[in-house]
Design an enzyme around this catalytic site. Structure first.
Site, PDB file in Angstrom:
ATOM      1  CB  SER A   1      -0.320   1.850   4.491  1.00 34.92           C
ATOM      2  OG  SER A   1       0.956   1.865   3.895  1.00 34.92           O
TER       3      SER A   1
ATOM      4  CB  ALA B   1      -0.965  -0.011   1.188  1.00 35.04           C
TER       5      ALA B   1
ATOM      6  CG  HIS C   1       6.070   2.875   1.573  1.00 34.58           C
ATOM      7  ND1 HIS C   1       4.713   3.077   1.549  1.00 34.58           N
ATOM      8  CD2 HIS C   1       6.313   2.141   2.679  1.00 34.58           C
ATOM      9  CE1 HIS C   1       4.156   2.494   2.596  1.00 34.58           C
ATOM     10  NE2 HIS C   1       5.107   1.922   3.305  1.00 34.58           N
TER      11      HIS C   1
END
Ligand code: AMP
Length: 290
Positions: free
Chosen positions: A198, A44, A49
């Protein structure tokens, strides 16, 4: 779904689901003298990230990203089942960010019948998250150790968003002589200060508006502490304001030594303010340097 690359179509990054295949790829890179960077994730993916992936790319020749929602770090009542899973979107984002390989192990591969090993942690793993999620760092340490042993990276990049986790990983990697560098990267935030996560996908529109208050209150406390004010009183006032805004329960807001995560002392070179609080059914965490 991600499909394995065929001879005629090359997909970047290459999805790998079998340990035997991973263990073919990595030594080939190593034989070429390439430096391997690694970013473990639960998928996700968001810009937080991707910042880790891009940073890993600047420090290494090949970047491996793992996507694995680790059952071991969730308690039975937690959000393992509803944790967002978006493999196709993740693959497209990783291609853009320049990842070279996506490691997609299954739970059966990671924890086959007979799996019987636990890692015991002290130091930075004590308190804070552990007071509310006692299973969490044991699960993280087990999965990260396995991932490090599978991927054998030269370096791994983690986010300061999960600051206690970063300190725990750096500590066990050092204590157990793991031959890699564990690098932390600052938290990526929305324009109103909310840390990307997420789990923000769980927030209703109204909660999303309120969510940035957590970061704002951490700043207010940090300013007070920096000006020589009383940290405990400032934290107490911030909790009252957060509860009035709709947060609750507030698991903790705590000022700690930035390295050891012990209580601040005269020896503390830097301090960190860490928080975890529920907003509706979503548990938010955040932290800032003080
Ligand atoms: P997760 O997928 O939540 O397990 O996170 C994987 C990695 O991304 C961890 O090292 C996190 O600390 C990092 N990360 C998550 N959110 C952010 C963010 N907003 N900024 C920077 N790193 C993040």
């Amino acid at each position: 779904m991600l499909k394995p690359a065929t001879a005629s179509v090359s997909i970047t990054p290459e999805p790998v689901r079998e340990l035997a295949v991973l263990r073919q790829r990595i030594p080939l890179w190593r034989a070429e003298g390439l430096r391997i960077g690694f970013v473990p994730t639960m998928g996700a993916l968001h810009a937080g990230h991707l910042a880790l992936v891009k940073h890993a790319k600047t420090l290494s020749d090949k970047v491996v990203v793992s996507i694995f929602v680790n059952p071991l770090q969730f308690a039975p009542h937690e959000d393992f089942d509803r944790y967002p899973r978006r493999e196709d979107a993740d693959a497209a984002l990783l291609a853009e960010a320049g990842a070279d390989l996506v490691w997609l192990p299954t739970s059966d591969l990671m924890y086959p019948q007979g799996f019987a090993t636990k890692i015991e942690l002290t130091g930075p793993a004590e308190g804070l998250e552990t007071d509310f999620r006692p299973q969490f760092f044991g699960g993280v340490a087990t999965v990260v150790t396995k991932l490090f042993n599978q991927v054998t990276p030269d370096l791994a990049v983690f986010g300061e968003k999960d600051y206690q986790q970063l300190k725990v990983v750096q500590t066990f990697a050092r204590d157990l002589d793991m031959p890699l560098e564990v690098i932390g990267l600052p938290t990526i935030r929305e324009s109103d200060g909310l840390a990307l996560s997420s789990r923000n996908a769980y927030l209703s529109a109204e909660e999303r508006d309120t969510a940035a208050r957590l970061h704002a209150e951490l700043h207010a406390i940090a300013e007070t502490v920096q000006a020589g004010g009383d940290a405990d009183a400032s934290i107490a006032r911030a909790k009252i304001r957060l509860e009035a805004a709709g947060f609750g329960p507030i698991d903790y807001i705590a000022l700690r030594d930035a390295d050891s995560l012990a209580l601040p002392s005269a020896d503390s070179r830097a301090l960190r303010l860490l928080a975890a609080a529920w907003l509706g059914k979503t548990r938010l965490i955040d932290n800032i340097a003080v």
